[in-house]
Write a protein that holds these residues in place. Structure first.
Motif, mmCIF file in Angstrom:
data_model
loop_
_atom_site.group_PDB
_atom_site.id
_atom_site.type_symbol
_atom_site.label_atom_id
_atom_site.label_comp_id
_atom_site.label_asym_id
_atom_site.label_seq_id
_atom_site.Cartn_x
_atom_site.Cartn_y
_atom_site.Cartn_z
ATOM 1 N N ILE B 185 0.843 -1.203 0.000
ATOM 2 C CA ILE B 185 0.000 0.000 0.000
ATOM 3 C C ILE B 185 0.880 1.257 0.000
ATOM 4 O O ILE B 185 0.611 2.230 -0.700
ATOM 5 C CB ILE B 185 -0.974 -0.031 1.210
ATOM 6 C CG1 ILE B 185 -1.988 -1.162 1.002
ATOM 7 C CG2 ILE B 185 -1.689 1.299 1.376
ATOM 8 C CD1 ILE B 185 -2.737 -1.574 2.248
ATOM 9 N N LYS B 186 1.978 1.214 0.773
ATOM 10 C CA LYS B 186 2.893 2.364 0.785
ATOM 11 C C LYS B 186 3.508 2.560 -0.603
ATOM 12 O O LYS B 186 3.618 3.674 -1.090
ATOM 13 C CB LYS B 186 4.011 2.137 1.813
ATOM 14 C CG LYS B 186 3.562 2.370 3.245
ATOM 15 C CD LYS B 186 4.654 2.037 4.209
ATOM 16 C CE LYS B 186 5.383 3.255 4.665
ATOM 17 N NZ LYS B 186 6.364 2.990 5.712
ATOM 18 N N GLU B 187 3.903 1.450 -1.206
ATOM 19 C CA GLU B 187 4.580 1.518 -2.511
ATOM 20 C C GLU B 187 3.659 2.107 -3.571
ATOM 21 O O GLU B 187 4.082 2.982 -4.331
ATOM 22 C CB GLU B 187 5.021 0.107 -2.912
ATOM 23 C CG GLU B 187 6.026 0.056 -4.026
ATOM 24 C CD GLU B 187 7.472 0.148 -3.555
ATOM 25 O OE1 GLU B 187 8.072 1.191 -3.819
ATOM 26 O OE2 GLU B 187 7.989 -0.797 -2.939
ATOM 27 N N ILE B 188 2.405 1.656 -3.628
ATOM 28 C CA ILE B 188 1.505 2.165 -4.687
ATOM 29 C C ILE B 188 1.143 3.628 -4.434
ATOM 30 O O ILE B 188 0.746 4.335 -5.343
ATOM 31 C CB ILE B 188 0.220 1.303 -4.863
ATOM 32 C CG1 ILE B 188 -0.607 1.240 -3.581
ATOM 33 C CG2 ILE B 188 0.560 -0.082 -5.373
ATOM 34 C CD1 ILE B 188 -1.922 0.484 -3.730
ATOM 35 N N ASN B 189 1.332 4.071 -3.185
ATOM 36 C CA ASN B 189 1.086 5.480 -2.872
ATOM 37 C C ASN B 189 2.376 6.305 -2.925
ATOM 38 O O ASN B 189 2.443 7.400 -2.377
ATOM 39 C CB ASN B 189 0.426 5.608 -1.499
ATOM 40 C CG ASN B 189 -1.064 5.306 -1.581
ATOM 41 O OD1 ASN B 189 -1.840 6.141 -2.031
ATOM 42 N ND2 ASN B 189 -1.444 4.105 -1.205
ATOM 43 N N SER B 190 3.405 5.741 -3.545
ATOM 44 C CA SER B 190 4.695 6.418 -3.744
ATOM 45 C C SER B 190 5.362 6.829 -2.439
ATOM 46 O O SER B 190 6.026 7.862 -2.357
ATOM 47 C CB SER B 190 4.543 7.647 -4.646
ATOM 48 O OG SER B 190 3.968 7.286 -5.854
ATOM 49 N N GLU B 191 5.155 6.030 -1.395
ATOM 50 C CA GLU B 191 5.886 6.270 -0.148
ATOM 51 C C GLU B 191 7.127 5.394 -0.151
ATOM 52 O O GLU B 191 7.141 4.338 -0.788
ATOM 53 C CB GLU B 191 5.009 5.923 1.058
ATOM 54 C CG GLU B 191 3.894 6.931 1.285
ATOM 55 C CD GLU B 191 2.992 6.513 2.436
ATOM 56 O OE1 GLU B 191 3.490 5.979 3.437
ATOM 57 O OE2 GLU B 191 1.772 6.684 2.293
ATOM 58 N N PHE B 192 8.174 5.815 0.586
ATOM 59 C CA PHE B 192 9.446 5.098 0.591
ATOM 60 C C PHE B 192 9.310 3.753 1.318
ATOM 61 O O PHE B 192 8.815 3.693 2.438
ATOM 62 C CB PHE B 192 10.520 5.943 1.265
ATOM 63 C CG PHE B 192 11.873 5.294 1.303
ATOM 64 C CD1 PHE B 192 12.539 4.999 0.134
ATOM 65 C CD2 PHE B 192 12.473 4.966 2.510
ATOM 66 C CE1 PHE B 192 13.788 4.398 0.154
ATOM 67 C CE2 PHE B 192 13.714 4.371 2.552
ATOM 68 C CZ PHE B 192 14.378 4.083 1.359
ATOM 69 N N VAL B 193 9.718 2.707 0.643
ATOM 70 C CA VAL B 193 9.677 1.362 1.235
ATOM 71 C C VAL B 193 11.067 0.752 1.155
ATOM 72 O O VAL B 193 11.702 0.780 0.098
ATOM 73 C CB VAL B 193 8.672 0.462 0.485
ATOM 74 C CG1 VAL B 193 8.668 -0.947 1.049
ATOM 75 C CG2 VAL B 193 7.276 1.048 0.573
ATOM 76 N N LEU B 194 11.544 0.233 2.259
ATOM 77 C CA LEU B 194 12.860 -0.403 2.285
ATOM 78 C C LEU B 194 12.842 -1.671 1.455
ATOM 79 O O LEU B 194 11.899 -2.448 1.539
ATOM 80 C CB LEU B 194 13.238 -0.753 3.722
ATOM 81 C CG LEU B 194 13.198 0.381 4.742
ATOM 82 C CD1 LEU B 194 13.417 -0.159 6.135
ATOM 83 C CD2 LEU B 194 14.240 1.426 4.424
ATOM 84 N N SER B 195 13.867 -1.862 0.663
ATOM 85 C CA SER B 195 13.941 -3.124 -0.088
ATOM 86 C C SER B 195 15.392 -3.512 -0.290
ATOM 87 O O SER B 195 16.281 -2.659 -0.298
ATOM 88 C CB SER B 195 13.242 -2.996 -1.439
ATOM 89 O OG SER B 195 13.989 -2.167 -2.296
ATOM 90 N N TYR B 196 15.639 -4.787 -0.456
ATOM 91 C CA TYR B 196 16.996 -5.282 -0.637
ATOM 92 C C TYR B 196 16.921 -6.565 -1.441
ATOM 93 O O TYR B 196 16.107 -7.431 -1.119
ATOM 94 C CB TYR B 196 17.625 -5.553 0.743
ATOM 95 C CG TYR B 196 19.089 -5.913 0.676
ATOM 96 C CD1 TYR B 196 20.019 -4.949 0.315
ATOM 97 C CD2 TYR B 196 19.522 -7.201 0.935
ATOM 98 C CE1 TYR B 196 21.357 -5.265 0.235
ATOM 99 C CE2 TYR B 196 20.867 -7.515 0.866
ATOM 100 C CZ TYR B 196 21.780 -6.543 0.517
ATOM 101 O OH TYR B 196 23.103 -6.853 0.432
ATOM 102 N N PRO B 197 17.717 -6.697 -2.508
ATOM 103 C CA PRO B 197 17.604 -7.916 -3.318
ATOM 104 C C PRO B 197 18.026 -9.156 -2.541
ATOM 105 O O PRO B 197 18.998 -9.111 -1.776
ATOM 106 C CB PRO B 197 18.550 -7.659 -4.496
ATOM 107 C CG PRO B 197 19.468 -6.589 -4.042
ATOM 108 C CD PRO B 197 18.744 -5.789 -3.008
ATOM 109 N N LEU B 198 17.317 -10.237 -2.730
ATOM 110 C CA LEU B 198 17.666 -11.488 -2.039
ATOM 111 C C LEU B 198 18.946 -12.077 -2.637
ATOM 112 O O LEU B 198 19.225 -11.879 -3.819
ATOM 113 C CB LEU B 198 16.537 -12.500 -2.203
ATOM 114 C CG LEU B 198 15.275 -12.234 -1.393
ATOM 115 C CD1 LEU B 198 14.190 -13.212 -1.791
ATOM 116 C CD2 LEU B 198 15.560 -12.371 0.095
#
Lengths: 481, 249
Positions: B185-198
């Motif tokens: 939901i944060k991502e589709i609302n263009s809010e910053f989401v932590l991510s890291y490739p596996l």
């Protein structure tokens, strides 16, 4: 004493550095005027200027530091001229490759070339490997240069003596290590580490590029290695500038030479470890970085600054306080450079504190602090050396009449320029924006003002450049040692 | 003998290529088609025909792909999405579009499905069908395979996050936890989401290893590579310490 061949190669280095410096300043001014909407360049041109400006500036002032200590070390040890020639040839080759990758190939991933940006090709396909190879050529040749310089020192001083360990354990050791040798050794060692980090980093990036997807890198590892190299080289360059200050400031001020004391030796030896660990503060926003590294990053940032700053301030205050000083352009450049280094250092420590970094990260506060300790710190240390050495080459300490304007121009221009960065940073204006949207109109106005201040600084630099280059030319017509 | 050997090698290579391609079909990749635009198709809803852009222009979309005859993962998936959406107490605007990927489904069938889950009155949820499902499937990287024996589609449980510009910004494969939906939901609302490739097989110097069974990560060889500059320098310094000195030079 410096041989004629060493004087000549030092003069060629000074020519190269000052010409590249002026070109890199013009790039910086173009960027700030673009952000200020005074002129217009496309975003691609802005970012390729940013890439070229960043790498060139870091490179030339690191080179200036090594050139200066190499020249001054000739007072104590035998310095290899051929090593300096070797480094110059490969530096010119790598700069030509770098500028080709940016100006012809349009590579514009920033001087930090943060992974995986170099592989998202938005420029000529050959520009990415050309950029990476240019840095590889530079890293390998400078690794040999710095290692060779260490070898020269170790031919006279033992490892223990070169790090002045005997000064920590004994009050009056039989062999005295000059501060120039100690600080050069500490800084050169740091540079060796960071060039090894750079070689590993570039090998990994080139391996990914040529493997066509069969091998990929871990972004966290690459970012750590990038700043292990980038942060460390920027800081070690500054410490080489301080080494020249320790050697020349008392001399040009008509005071006795600095001696290595137990606290100078201890302070600089402690700095080795902390300088190498301080780069972790670039990764506070990287949530996957182990928490221990983040905490060590903050502690190391504090302790990397404190020993060198405290020890240097004590030494300089002892030199200047209540003493009649013969002020000249050289010691003024050193003194103001010291102020710039301290102010930039305080800005850096503020930013390296995790609770502040959450707010200041990626704002113009970051370029504010590193421009302060470079523009008003390391550059002034190196200019002081250039002026001093040019006077020595020409046996002429006379200053041109217009040189009285140099310090006011450098100070008003330099401090005005960095103040605009700090101001914008305090207003949370983000860095790395080619153009500011209307919500950040303060960024536009401050960028324009900064560009005008940079023009004033440039005039000051040009006055120094004309004087230094004219005097350096005399070394080529000289035949005596 | 030699011919048989080469034939055997060729067979092994060929079968590997074929197997690799089949594996590609069921890659379950959450990265495929990421940051690519979703096909702007026409969909049939309870309120008539609209285009997908009519929806995402107003608010981001969570797209859930199911079919009404499904006897497999569709029901648990819908329950999982419903429960997770219910748990989110956010102010973000978004719609949940439940779209059938079975061309034999009708809008009335989809509305019955909505009723079964008590979602027919919920304005946030839209149940729809489309005639252009192939275009949508291709744009999101969804590859259902019809199995004539079981009369079912063989497919993954896919939820796709589409932002207000019509770009796919996150994909969730399988039945997921509430925190994943929070990120979606944060991502589709263009809010910053932590991510890291596996970590992957071709990432030789990964800083961490990750065990999907336990969900635990451990420090790995990449961290040692970080220490390499210091270790190599220590070796260099040890070498330098052996240099013969000429103190009077």
């Amino acid at each position: 004493m410096a041989s004629l061949s060493l004087k000549k190669i030092t003069a060629v280095w000074i020519y190269t550095i000052l010409i590249l410096f002026v070109l890199a300043i013009l790039m910086g001014i173009t960027m700030r005027f673009t952000q200020g909407k005074t002129i217009s360049v496309s975003p691609i041109e802005f970012y390729l200027l940013m890439t070229t400006h960043g790498v060139t500036m870091i490179g030339i002032w690191a080179a200036a530091g090594i050139v200066a200590v190499n020249y001054l070390l000739a007072r104590y040890i035998k310095v290899s001229t051929s090593l300096n020639v070797f480094a110059l040839v490969f530096t010119v080759i790598s700069i030509l490759m770098l500028w080709a990758s940016t100006f012809i190939g349009k590579f514009h991933a920033g001087w930090t070339f943060l992974y995986p940006l170099p592989f998202h090709i938005a420029w000529e396909t050959w520009a990415t490997p050309m950029f990476l190879w240019s840095l590889m050529v530079l890293s390998v040749s400078w690794f040999i240069w710095t290692l060779g310089s260490m070898v020269q020192i170790l031919k006279k001083y033992s490892l223990r003596q070169s790090f002045a360990i005997q000064h920590i354990s004994k009050k009056s050791p039989s062999v005295e290590t000059p501060p120039l040798v100690l600080i050069s050794m500490v800084s050169l060692l740091g540079m060796v580490v960071c060039f090894i980090a750079a070689i590993i980093l570039l090998a990994l990036l080139l391996a990914e590029y040529y493997s066509a997807g069969k091998f990929v890198n871990d972004p966290l590892l690459i970012k750590n290695l990038t700043f292990f190299f980038g942060h460390t080289i920027a800081n070690e360059a500054l410490y080489l500038g301080l080494a020249t200050l320790y050697e020349l400031l008392p001399e040009v001020s008509g005071r006795p030479k600095f001696k290595t004391t137990w606290y100078v030796a201890l302070g600089w030896n402690c700095a080795i470890i902390f300088i190498l660990g301080a780069f972790f503060h670039h990764l506070y926003m990287d949530f996957v970085q182990p928490k221990g590294f983040q905490i060590f990053g903050q502690i190391a940032s504090y302790f990397a600054t404190i020993p060198s700053v405290v020890v240097t301030i004590i030494s300089i205050v002892t030199l200047l306080y209540n003493n009649k000083i013969k002020w000249s352009l050289v010691n003024l450049l050193f003194f103001i450079g010291l102020m710039g280094w301290i102010i930039g250092g305080i800005g850096a420590v503020i930013d390296a504190t995790i609770s502040n970094n959450i707010i200041l990260h990626n704002t113009l506060w970051v370029p504010a602090h590193f421009h302060t300790y470079n523009v008003m710190g390391n550059v002034l240390f190196s200019l002081a050396f250039f002026v001093w050495v040019a006077n020595e080459f020409s046996d002429n300490n006379d200053l041109q009449k217009y040189n009285k304007l140099v310090m006011p121009l450098l100070m008003v221009g330099g401090f005005g320029f960095v103040l605009m960065f700090y101001w914008a940073g305090a207003y949370s204006v983000p860095r790395r924006f080619a153009m500011y949207p209307s919500e950040l109109s303060s960024g536009t106005a401050l960028a324009s003002a900064a560009a005008w201040f940079a023009c004033i600084y440039l005039v000051g630099v040009l006055l120094v450049l004309f004087d230094v280059l004219k005097k350096c030319a005399k070394v080529f017509s000289s035949s005596s040692h | 003998m030699r011919k048989s050997f080469f034939f055997f090698i060729a067979l092994v290579v060929f079968s590997n290529v074929v197997l690799c391609n089949t594996n590609g079909l069921y890659s379950f990749s959450e990265e495929e088609k990421l940051f690519k635009p979703i096909a702007n198709i026409e969909i049939a809803t309870a309120e008539g025909e609209i285009s997908l852009s009519d929806l995402y222009d107003k608010s981001p979309i969570i797209l859930v792909l199911v079919f009404t005859r499904c006897t497999g993962i569709c029901s648990p998936l819908l329950s999982n999405v419903k429960e997770n959406i219910r748990q989110q107490q956010t102010n973000e605007k978004y719609k949940v579009l439940v779209l059938s990927f079975d061309s034999s489904d009708s809008i009335s069938g989809m509305l019955q499905l909505a009723k079964r889950y008590n979602l027919d009155e919920d304005k946030q949820w839209i149940f729809a069908t489309t005639d252009r499902i192939e275009a949508l499937n291709a744009s999101v990287g969804f590859n259902p395979v019809w199995d004539s024996t079981s009369q079912q589609f063989d497919h993954e449980a896919l939820v796709v996050g589409v932002n207000g510009n019509g770009y796919i910004v996150k994909k969730l494969n399988g039945l997921r936890a509430s925190s994943d939906f929070r990120s979606l939901i944060k991502e589709i609302n263009s809010e910053f989401v932590l991510s890291y490739p596996l970590p992957r097989k071709n990432m030789l110097f990964s800083c961490f290893t990750y065990d999907p069974a336990t969900g635990k990560k451990k420090i790995s060889v990449g961290m040692l590579v970080m220490l390499l500059p210091v270790v190599l320098t220590l070796l260099v310094v040890a070498g330098l310490a052996t240099i013969k000195r000429k103190p009077n030079e």
